[in-house]
Design a protein around this motif. Sequence first.
Motif, PDB file in Angstrom:
ATOM      1  N   ALA A  17       0.836  -1.198   0.000  1.00 39.19           N
ATOM      2  CA  ALA A  17       0.000   0.000   0.000  1.00 39.19           C
ATOM      3  C   ALA A  17       0.875   1.254   0.000  1.00 39.19           C
ATOM      4  O   ALA A  17       0.599   2.216  -0.719  1.00 39.19           O
ATOM      5  CB  ALA A  17      -0.928  -0.008   1.211  1.00 39.19           C
ATOM      6  N   ASP A  18       1.942   1.238   0.815  1.00 38.31           N
ATOM      7  CA  ASP A  18       2.859   2.378   0.841  1.00 38.31           C
ATOM      8  C   ASP A  18       3.452   2.611  -0.535  1.00 38.31           C
ATOM      9  O   ASP A  18       3.573   3.757  -0.982  1.00 38.31           O
ATOM     10  CB  ASP A  18       3.991   2.123   1.853  1.00 38.31           C
ATOM     11  N   ARG A  40       2.218   1.907  -3.450  1.00 41.13           N
ATOM     12  CA  ARG A  40       1.211   2.453  -4.386  1.00 41.13           C
ATOM     13  C   ARG A  40       1.021   3.948  -4.166  1.00 41.13           C
ATOM     14  O   ARG A  40       0.997   4.727  -5.122  1.00 41.13           O
ATOM     15  CB  ARG A  40      -0.121   1.709  -4.212  1.00 41.13           C
ATOM     16  N   TRP A  41       0.890   4.355  -2.898  1.00 39.83           N
ATOM     17  CA  TRP A  41       0.680   5.774  -2.606  1.00 39.83           C
ATOM     18  C   TRP A  41       1.903   6.600  -2.987  1.00 39.83           C
ATOM     19  O   TRP A  41       1.781   7.699  -3.552  1.00 39.83           O
ATOM     20  CB  TRP A  41       0.350   5.970  -1.134  1.00 39.83           C
ATOM     21  N   TRP A  98      -1.393  14.597   0.006  1.00 36.73           N
ATOM     22  CA  TRP A  98      -2.516  13.751   0.437  1.00 36.73           C
ATOM     23  C   TRP A  98      -2.210  12.279   0.184  1.00 36.73           C
ATOM     24  O   TRP A  98      -2.455  11.428   1.041  1.00 36.73           O
ATOM     25  CB  TRP A  98      -3.790  14.155  -0.292  1.00 36.73           C
ATOM     26  N   CYS A  99      -1.641  11.981  -0.974  1.00 36.26           N
ATOM     27  CA  CYS A  99      -1.271  10.587  -1.282  1.00 36.26           C
ATOM     28  C   CYS A  99      -0.260  10.057  -0.266  1.00 36.26           C
ATOM     29  O   CYS A  99      -0.401   8.946   0.255  1.00 36.26           O
ATOM     30  CB  CYS A  99      -0.679  10.493  -2.690  1.00 36.26           C
ATOM     31  N   SER A 133       0.333  11.103   2.732  1.00 39.08           N
ATOM     32  CA  SER A 133      -0.193  11.019   4.091  1.00 39.08           C
ATOM     33  C   SER A 133      -0.861   9.678   4.344  1.00 39.08           C
ATOM     34  O   SER A 133      -1.058   9.281   5.500  1.00 39.08           O
ATOM     35  CB  SER A 133      -1.192  12.153   4.347  1.00 39.08           C
ATOM     36  N   LYS A 134      -1.217   8.963   3.281  1.00 42.03           N
ATOM     37  CA  LYS A 134      -1.837   7.653   3.411  1.00 42.03           C
ATOM     38  C   LYS A 134      -0.808   6.552   3.680  1.00 42.03           C
ATOM     39  O   LYS A 134      -1.176   5.446   4.067  1.00 42.03           O
ATOM     40  CB  LYS A 134      -2.615   7.308   2.127  1.00 42.03           C
ATOM     41  N   ALA A 135       0.473   6.850   3.431  1.00 45.53           N
ATOM     42  CA  ALA A 135       1.532   5.860   3.679  1.00 45.53           C
ATOM     43  C   ALA A 135       1.926   5.892   5.153  1.00 45.53           C
ATOM     44  O   ALA A 135       1.455   6.721   5.926  1.00 45.53           O
ATOM     45  CB  ALA A 135       2.742   6.143   2.785  1.00 45.53           C
ATOM     46  N   ASN A 136       2.818   4.983   5.541  1.00 49.27           N
ATOM     47  CA  ASN A 136       3.248   4.852   6.933  1.00 49.27           C
ATOM     48  C   ASN A 136       4.259   5.942   7.291  1.00 49.27           C
ATOM     49  O   ASN A 136       5.454   5.808   7.043  1.00 49.27           O
ATOM     50  CB  ASN A 136       3.860   3.471   7.168  1.00 49.27           C
ATOM     51  N   ARG A 137       3.784   7.009   7.912  1.00 50.00           N
ATOM     52  CA  ARG A 137       4.645   8.147   8.216  1.00 50.00           C
ATOM     53  C   ARG A 137       5.451   7.948   9.502  1.00 50.00           C
ATOM     54  O   ARG A 137       6.211   8.823   9.887  1.00 50.00           O
ATOM     55  CB  ARG A 137       3.817   9.424   8.305  1.00 50.00           C
TER      56      ARG A 137
END
Length: 309
Positions: A5-6, A8-9, A129-130, A132-136
Amino acid sequence: MAENADRRWLTLALALISGFMAVEVVVGIIARSVALLSDAAHMLTDAASIVLALIAIRLSARPARGGYTYGLKRSEILSAQANGLSLLLLGAYLGYESVGRLIDPPEVTGGLVLITALAGVAVNLAAAWCMSKANRSSLNVEGAFQHVLNDLYAFIATAVAGLVVVTTGFARADAIAGLLVVLLMIKAGVELLRASGRVLLEAAPTGVEPDEVGGRLVAHGQVAEVHDLHVWQITSGEVSLSAHVLVAAGGDCHAVREDLEAVLSGEYGITHTTLQVDHLDDPAARGRADGEHCPTAHGPVHRAASYGH
């Protein structure tokens, strides 16, 4: 998987950044705007940081083997170091260019600067925004995110400069905006180098004070002394601790170890621990007949009040 998922974002954010960066370089050259060119250079570091983040994520996922007993988890820390250094180098170059144009400003096409900067705000909002969806929680991903966020602020400054040039004809506003971008780049670069440098130098994670941890461990009723206490990060979010613990005569070493592990996990969130637990009256544990645990102590020695001397 979270890693997929990370990726992809981050890949989507990379596509947005790279596409707009190419457009901005062309417009910056046509408009003769150092602010747009400095923004484009900043976006280049954004793109590079995302690429390095993607590479680091893939490398970190490889299992430990051979001499790399931790695997390649620290590849993300090396990525953060590279990103921080590139920000400082680009900031120095663009600062030089901006000062030159502040002294002798060229003619700037303010309308193109304004339109392009406003488009850049929109693109950076989407990219941020994209990401921010990953593991920060990862220093690697957070570093790339901060690149994009700082670039957003830079585009806002550039848009203001373009508006000033259009409405007042004050061409130096473009160079001033360029200098603001440089300050943002230097700030982000220094923070990345500082954070990643702490990991590479085996410093204790921010928020974890080794002396406090040592004091908490010797507060256990059966613990007489704690020494050779080390707390470090393997990579972002992966904290390890090792220590030599001396237990009072007659104490249960196994029970004490379990109690201390529970304290470290519950109060400090440290679950990867290596505790060597021995009895206080064991000569082998002390290492020397004169009572010292080793010829050269590795850090402070923490002793319970009832056993201090």
